[in-house]
Write a protein that holds these residues in place. Structure first.
Motif, PDB file in Angstrom:
ATOM      1  N   CYS A  15       0.866  -1.206  -0.392  1.00 64.71           N
ATOM      2  CA  CYS A  15       0.109   0.060  -0.005  1.00 64.71           C
ATOM      3  C   CYS A  15       0.669   1.396   0.211  1.00 64.71           C
ATOM      4  CB  CYS A  15      -0.811   0.034   1.344  1.00 64.71           C
ATOM      5  SG  CYS A  15       0.116   0.054   2.979  1.00 64.71           S
ATOM      6  N   SER A  18       3.389   1.316   2.496  1.00 63.33           N
ATOM      7  CA  SER A  18       4.441   0.652   2.475  1.00 63.33           C
ATOM      8  C   SER A  18       5.413   1.409   1.397  1.00 63.33           C
ATOM      9  CB  SER A  18       4.298  -0.598   1.884  1.00 63.33           C
ATOM     10  OG  SER A  18       5.362  -1.334   1.364  1.00 63.33           O
ATOM     11  N   CYS A  51       5.340  -6.563   1.373  1.00 59.04           N
ATOM     12  CA  CYS A  51       3.883  -6.443   1.994  1.00 59.04           C
ATOM     13  C   CYS A  51       3.517  -7.836   2.655  1.00 59.04           C
ATOM     14  CB  CYS A  51       3.028  -6.017   0.993  1.00 59.04           C
ATOM     15  SG  CYS A  51       1.210  -6.134   1.224  1.00 59.04           S
ATOM     16  N   CYS A  85       6.969  -5.011   6.121  1.00 64.31           N
ATOM     17  CA  CYS A  85       5.999  -5.500   6.568  1.00 64.31           C
ATOM     18  C   CYS A  85       5.856  -7.277   6.720  1.00 64.31           C
ATOM     19  CB  CYS A  85       4.590  -5.396   6.035  1.00 64.31           C
ATOM     20  SG  CYS A  85       3.918  -3.603   6.502  1.00 64.31           S
ATOM     21  N   VAL A 170      -2.256  -6.395   9.572  1.00 67.09           N
ATOM     22  CA  VAL A 170      -1.645  -5.082   9.946  1.00 67.09           C
ATOM     23  C   VAL A 170      -1.208  -4.661  11.431  1.00 67.09           C
ATOM     24  CG1 VAL A 170      -1.733  -2.412   9.488  1.00 67.09           C
ATOM     25  CG2 VAL A 170      -2.203  -4.031   7.633  1.00 67.09           C
TER      26      VAL A 170
HETATM   27 FE1  SF4 Z   1       0.689  -1.854   3.725  1.00 72.27          FE
HETATM   28 FE2  SF4 Z   1       1.798  -3.380   5.449  1.00 72.27          FE
HETATM   29 FE3  SF4 Z   1      -0.609  -3.815   4.957  1.00 72.27          FE
HETATM   30 FE4  SF4 Z   1       1.139  -4.286   3.096  1.00 72.27          FE
HETATM   31  S1  SF4 Z   1       0.814  -5.277   5.078  1.00 72.27           S
HETATM   32  S2  SF4 Z   1      -0.936  -3.385   2.928  1.00 72.27           S
HETATM   33  S3  SF4 Z   1       2.481  -2.687   3.379  1.00 72.27           S
HETATM   34  S4  SF4 Z   1       0.365  -1.951   5.808  1.00 72.27           S
END
Ligand code: SF4
Ligand code: 5AD
Length: 442
Positions: A15, A18, A51, A85, A170
């Motif tokens: 996202c 990121s 991610c 992440c 998340v």
């Molecule tokens: Fe964004 Fe992290 Fe979610 Fe991936 S896991 S969409 S990088 S917040």
């Protein structure tokens, strides 16, 4: 000599939060004397920012890491850093490093502030795993050079998430929700504006709850009002909003703000109340529709986009039909649609009645074909109308044309002189295709 500088290449997944992290990792590389390249063969440092929101993203990234083995064999001095992440999840770096011995640095979102040190150590040590489980104070400190000099910049206003939607990883990787004081945010935007920035996107997992948990005397509406007053900035965007926290006051602030763009990304995730409850979303479909009505009442020209998950555990055909019904009731210009992906550690991972892949695929196809037609009809109704466009520069695919975005964040391609880059112009839309609007200067 310029040509002799070491080069870095960044690959980023996920996202906008990121993407912002990827920019920070990249800016650390620049501070360490690396210059940017887009050619894998030329890179001396490859940063992969990861991610973990869906298994498909993780599989893609793991595949990419595997491909880099060849490059490392051909060029042993190449440094590879896998960040963000996916690595932040406990045990992941240890597990993956056994299979990918060619990676030099494994580090998560909590250690952005340590990345410079990790890069320095990597030239002496061979393999480093640095994944702090606690969010570090300096990890949240912005390195404002990351976005300096750009026309459009992302600015973190908060970190983490406390909503614990049952499907979502998340909160486990990005930690407790915490907000940055508005003075810090405005100072950072002031610096960005000096560097030529005209548009900022305020980032957070749930910007609507900005400041609440930290007990600030001001909320997201106040922050928007304050940023709206900053000189020499043209546009303010924000992402992501949670329906449960979208107040009338906030809608009014967006409506009245001069620079605040009329685009609200409001994920609804599922149209059935049973599924919304199981997802722990804390609103009903009726409430969501009422919020949409309030938005349309105050901002008739608003552009609405959303996120939708199909195949959440227990989702029946009737539940799914409620999702279809919702996309038919609200004219979203775009929807990001996903098949539910089981993430270990989340509440929904232990739910019984996981939905078979073929059912998820069929539902996704049906949803996408309905939404695609609605997205096209949204763009078609823009034809013949005039829109304010922030000119970004030459279009990538049509270099003789200019490209820019409307306040609704739609891409427009039109003929014009390069001198217009960085300015606001008025463009009349003449035709549309799947993703682009074509127009002419008014
Ligand atoms: Fe964004 Fe992290 Fe979610 Fe991936 S896991 S969409 S990088 S917040
Ligand atoms: N499976 C599928 N989609 C997910 N999202 C978040 N977690 C999952 C998951 N486990 C989607 C949500 C969110 C977007 C960023 O990703 O729709 O809004």
């Amino acid at each position: 000599m310029q040509g002799n500088k070491k080069k870095y290449l960044t690959l980023s997944y996920g996202c906008q939060m990121s993407e912002r992290d990827a920019e920070t990792f990249s800016s650390v590389a620049r501070q360490q004397g690396y210059e940017k390249t887009t050619e894998l063969e030329q890179a001396d440092l490859i940063i992969i920012n990861t991610c973990c929101v869906r298994e498909s993203a993780e599989n893609k990234i793991i595949g990419k890491i595997g491909q880099l083995k060849n490059y490392k064999e051909k060029k042993p001095s190449l440094k590879i850093a896998v960040c963000g992440c996916m690595v932040q999840q406990p045990g992941t770096a240890e597990k993956l490093s056994k299979r990918a011995a060619h990676v030099d640095i494994w580090t998560g979102t909590n250690d952005i502030g340590n990345f410079a040190q990790l890069l320095k150590s990597a030239s002496e040590n061979s393999k480093i795993i640095c994944v702090s489980q606690e969010a570090q104070k300096n990890g949240d400190r912005e390195i404002s050079t990351a976005e300096y000099g750009k026309l459009k910049a992302n600015v973190n206003i908060m970190y983490g998430c406390n909503n614990y939607c049952a499907y979502c990883i998340v909160p486990f990787v990005r930690g407790e929700e915490r907000s940055r004081p508005k003075e810090d945010i405005c100072e950072e935007i002031g610096v960005l504006v000096q560097g030529g920035c005209k548009e900022v996107t305020l980032l957070g997992q749930n910007v609507n709850s900005y400041g609440l948990r930290d007990g600030f005397a001001y909320d997201f509406s106040n922050l928007l009002q304050e940023v709206d007053q900053l000189p020499n900035l043209d546009r303010i965007r924000f992402i992501t909003s949670h329906p449960k926290d979208l107040s009338d006051l906030l809608i009014k602030t967006i409506a009245e703000g001069q620079k605040i763009c009329e685009h609200i990304h409001l994920p609804f995730q599922a149209g059935s109340n049973t599924i919304l409850r199981a997802m722990n979303r804390n609103y009903t479909r009726e409430y969501y529709l009422e919020r949409i009505k309030a938005i349309l009442g105050m901002i008739p020209e608003v552009r609405l986009t959303t996120d939708i998950i199909v195949g959440f555990p227990g989702e029946t055909e009737e539940d799914f039909e409620q999702t279809i019904d919702l996309v038919q009731k609200v004219h979203f210009s775009q929807a990001f649609t996903f098949m539910y992906s089981k993430r270990s550690g989340t509440a929904a991972a232990s739910y019984e009645e996981q939905i078979p892949l073929d059912v998820k695929k069929r539902r996704l196809q049906r949803l996408m074909s309905i939404q695609n037609a609605r997205s096209l009809s949204w763009r078609e109704q823009m034809t013949g109308k005039e829109y304010e466009v922030l000119v970004e520069g030459p279009s990538k695919n049509n270099p003789e044309m200019l490209t820019g975005r409307t306040r609704g964040n739609e891409v427009v391609v039109f003929p014009g002189h390069l001198d217009l880059a960085g300015t606001l112009v008025l463009v009349r839309i003449q035709s549309v295709n799947s993703w682009t609007l074509w127009g002419e200067l008014v």
